[in-house]
Design an enzyme around this catalytic site. Structure first.
Site, PDB file in Angstrom:
ATOM      1  CB  VAL A   1      51.324  31.198 -10.736  1.00 25.64           C
ATOM      2  CG1 VAL A   1      51.032  29.376 -11.337  1.00 25.64           C
ATOM      3  CG2 VAL A   1      50.697  31.938 -11.882  1.00 25.64           C
TER       4      VAL A   1
ATOM      5  CE1 TYR B   1      59.666  36.223 -17.255  1.00 23.89           C
ATOM      6  CE2 TYR B   1      59.133  37.491 -15.502  1.00 23.89           C
ATOM      7  CZ  TYR B   1      58.651  36.636 -15.954  1.00 23.89           C
ATOM      8  OH  TYR B   1      58.019  35.783 -16.309  1.00 23.89           O
TER       9      TYR B   1
ATOM     10  CG  ASN C   1      53.978  27.963 -20.489  1.00 22.79           C
ATOM     11  OD1 ASN C   1      53.261  28.468 -19.154  1.00 22.79           O
ATOM     12  ND2 ASN C   1      54.365  27.002 -19.996  1.00 22.79           N
TER      13      ASN C   1
ATOM     14  CE  LYS D   1      57.494  35.913 -19.241  1.00 23.68           C
ATOM     15  NZ  LYS D   1      56.756  34.862 -19.684  1.00 23.68           N
TER      16      LYS D   1
END
Length: 236
Positions: free
Chosen positions: A185, A152, A88, A156
């Site tokens: 989130v 990023y 994570n 990812k």
């Protein structure tokens, strides 16, 4: 799998999505190890989670394979097994590519992408022994590119590809491998402090429940890539 007393390792587990998953999995009966780069922070978060006999706080920088190997060794020494790994830990630095610094680029690649490899490399033999489950927390940024997100996105997109290929490599050992790709989130990501204004977002505990659902899936069935997003995005 029956979750009672199974052991889960969560990288980046001291806050945000990692901490939320830890709470849900602990409540489901699992024994939980969480890591962060600071041992003091990890032990503090572990204590806040509750039952100290079932929670272990560890210091590990996922960008360093030796750190992850030491973390997994400590988990095995403490709990005797490792059944689930949640990769994570992640960071985000956002800027136009012509303005992005080399340090910012390498921090994302080393943490977000190299980190998931290090975590799996350190834990794969234990997962072979337990016929366990390896789950990466990627992002919708792993399939949707956007301005200021080149670094990023690269990390990812890499996590998604890495996880899907690892799934094909490891299923012959009865290891399940999945990636979860969340949208917005309510977490501490990128120095954000969650507040009531984040109520429309996915909550960290929602991701934890998704992990429980994956672990309770019939062994014959593997949701290998899961996209998840808020039901109704905030209207600004």
């Amino acid at each position: 799998m029956s979750l009672e007393n199974k052991v889960v390792y969560i990288t980046g587990g001291t806050k945000g999505i990692g901490y939320g998953m830890a709470k849900v999995l602990l409540n489901a009966g699992m024994r939980v190890a969480i890591s962060g780069r600071s041992l003091e922070t990890a032990e503090k978060a572990a204590k806040e989670l509750g039952d100290t006999s079932k929670v272990l706080g560890l210091a590990s920088d996922v960008a360093k394979l030796a750190d992850e190997q030491a973390a997994v060794s400590k988990i095995l020494d403490t709990f005797g097994q490792l059944d689930v790994v949640l990769a994570n830990a992640g960071v985000g630095n956002f800027a136009p590519i012509d303005e992005m610094t080399e340090d910012a680029w390498h921090q994302m690649i080393n943490t977000n992408l190299n980190g998931v490899f290090h975590t799996l490399k350190a834990s794969v033999e234990a997962l072979k022994a337990s016929k366990g489950y390896y789950i990466t927390i990627a992002s919708l940024a792993g399939t949707n590119f956007f301005a200021n997100g080149a670094g990023y996105n690269a990390s990812k997109f890499g996590v998604v590809g890495f996880t899907q290929a690892a799934m094909l490599d490891l299923r012959k050992y009865d290891i399940k491998v999945s990636t979860i790709m969340p949208g917005s989130v309510a977490s501490h990501f990128n120095d954000h402090t969650p507040s009531e204004s984040d109520a429309w977002k996915i909550q960290p505990e929602d991701i934890g429940q998704m992990v429980v659902d994956l672990l309770n899936m019939h062994p014959r069935t593997l949701p290998s890539k899961i996209e998840v997003r808020p039901t109704r995005p905030d209207k600004k």
